[in-house]
Design a protein around this motif. Structure first.
Motif, mmCIF file in Angstrom:
data_model
loop_
_atom_site.group_PDB
_atom_site.id
_atom_site.type_symbol
_atom_site.label_atom_id
_atom_site.label_comp_id
_atom_site.label_asym_id
_atom_site.label_seq_id
_atom_site.Cartn_x
_atom_site.Cartn_y
_atom_site.Cartn_z
ATOM 1 N N ARG A 191 -5.508 -2.676 4.272
ATOM 2 C CA ARG A 191 -4.157 -2.272 3.842
ATOM 3 C C ARG A 191 -4.186 -1.788 2.399
ATOM 4 O O ARG A 191 -3.557 -0.783 2.060
ATOM 5 N N SER A 192 -4.923 -2.484 1.536
ATOM 6 C CA SER A 192 -5.059 -2.053 0.141
ATOM 7 C C SER A 192 -5.742 -0.686 0.057
ATOM 8 O O SER A 192 -5.391 0.145 -0.783
ATOM 9 N N CYS A 193 -6.722 -0.455 0.921
ATOM 10 C CA CYS A 193 -7.413 0.842 0.940
ATOM 11 C C CYS A 193 -6.453 1.962 1.327
ATOM 12 O O CYS A 193 -6.457 3.028 0.699
ATOM 13 N N VAL A 194 -5.632 1.738 2.338
ATOM 14 C CA VAL A 194 -4.666 2.758 2.742
ATOM 15 C C VAL A 194 -3.700 3.044 1.591
ATOM 16 O O VAL A 194 -3.405 4.200 1.279
ATOM 17 N N ALA A 195 -3.244 2.001 0.916
ATOM 18 C CA ALA A 195 -2.273 2.150 -0.175
ATOM 19 C C ALA A 195 -2.836 2.879 -1.386
ATOM 20 O O ALA A 195 -2.076 3.424 -2.188
ATOM 21 N N THR A 196 -4.158 2.901 -1.501
ATOM 22 C CA THR A 196 -4.779 3.504 -2.679
ATOM 23 C C THR A 196 -5.616 4.747 -2.362
ATOM 24 O O THR A 196 -6.279 5.283 -3.245
ATOM 25 N N TYR A 205 -8.078 -2.041 -8.589
ATOM 26 C CA TYR A 205 -7.008 -1.580 -9.466
ATOM 27 C C TYR A 205 -7.481 -1.352 -10.904
ATOM 28 O O TYR A 205 -6.912 -0.524 -11.612
ATOM 29 N N TYR A 234 -0.747 -0.343 9.123
ATOM 30 C CA TYR A 234 -1.584 0.520 8.291
ATOM 31 C C TYR A 234 -2.998 0.677 8.839
ATOM 32 O O TYR A 234 -3.692 1.610 8.477
ATOM 33 N N LEU A 247 -1.488 8.582 -7.136
ATOM 34 C CA LEU A 247 -0.644 7.430 -6.769
ATOM 35 C C LEU A 247 0.674 7.534 -7.513
ATOM 36 O O LEU A 247 0.766 8.147 -8.570
#
Length: 156
Positions: free
Chosen positions: A23-28, A144, A54, A155
């Motif tokens: 999920r973090s990968c998709v968001a970034t 991050y 996601y 982003l």
């Protein structure tokens, strides 16, 4: 969106951690690389629950072993995260497209691999006596920092 970074998980064992990281990968805009063997099936409901909807948007790539990963990615510079490293994750400069590798939950990255990367092995500082923090938290901290250094390009 272009790939901002590459998160590499060496033999992950806990599906919820991998789902969360996905999920973090998709968001970034990051790619998730999974090096087998995995301690779960990627069809596992726990991975889907942690990644929520996601998971289907995730760019995830699989490898049979570490050599396969290196070969398929043309032997990239790899930033190795380990509590055994001496450099802090903030000591590195992460170029766009950086490959940042995290070890399995129970034992981390094997010493035989880690020893090949003395100049790019990094650690997250912790209180004495604490072995590690959660894998998903570790990925977020380092990812991050890389994104901050890269100016959060793409982003919002």
């Amino acid at each position: 969106m272009h790939v901002l970074n590459n998160i590499v998980l060496f033999e992950p064992e806990i599906p919820a951690n991998t789902g969360n990281i996905g999920r973090s990968c998709v968001a970034t805009g990051s790619v998730l690389h999974l090096i087998r063997p995995l301690g779960f099936s990627t069809d596992d409901k726990d991975i889907k629950r942690a990644g929520m909807d996601y998971w289907y948007d995730l760019d995830v790539r699989y490898y049979d072993n570490f050599e396969d990963f290196l070969d398929q990615n043309k032997y990239p510079v790899v930033y190795m995260t380990s509590s055994k490293a001496t450099l802090y994750y903030t000591d590195m400069v992460y170029p766009p497209g950086a490959f940042i590798m995290f070890g399995k939950e129970s034992s981390g990255i094997p010493r035989s691999i880690l020893d090949q990367y003395p100049d790019t092995s990094i650690r997250i500082p912790m209180c004495p006596g604490v072995r590690c923090i959660n894998l998903g938290s570790s990925v977020a901290v380092v990812l991050y920092e890389a994104l901050r250094q890269q100016g959060f390009i793409g982003l919002r």
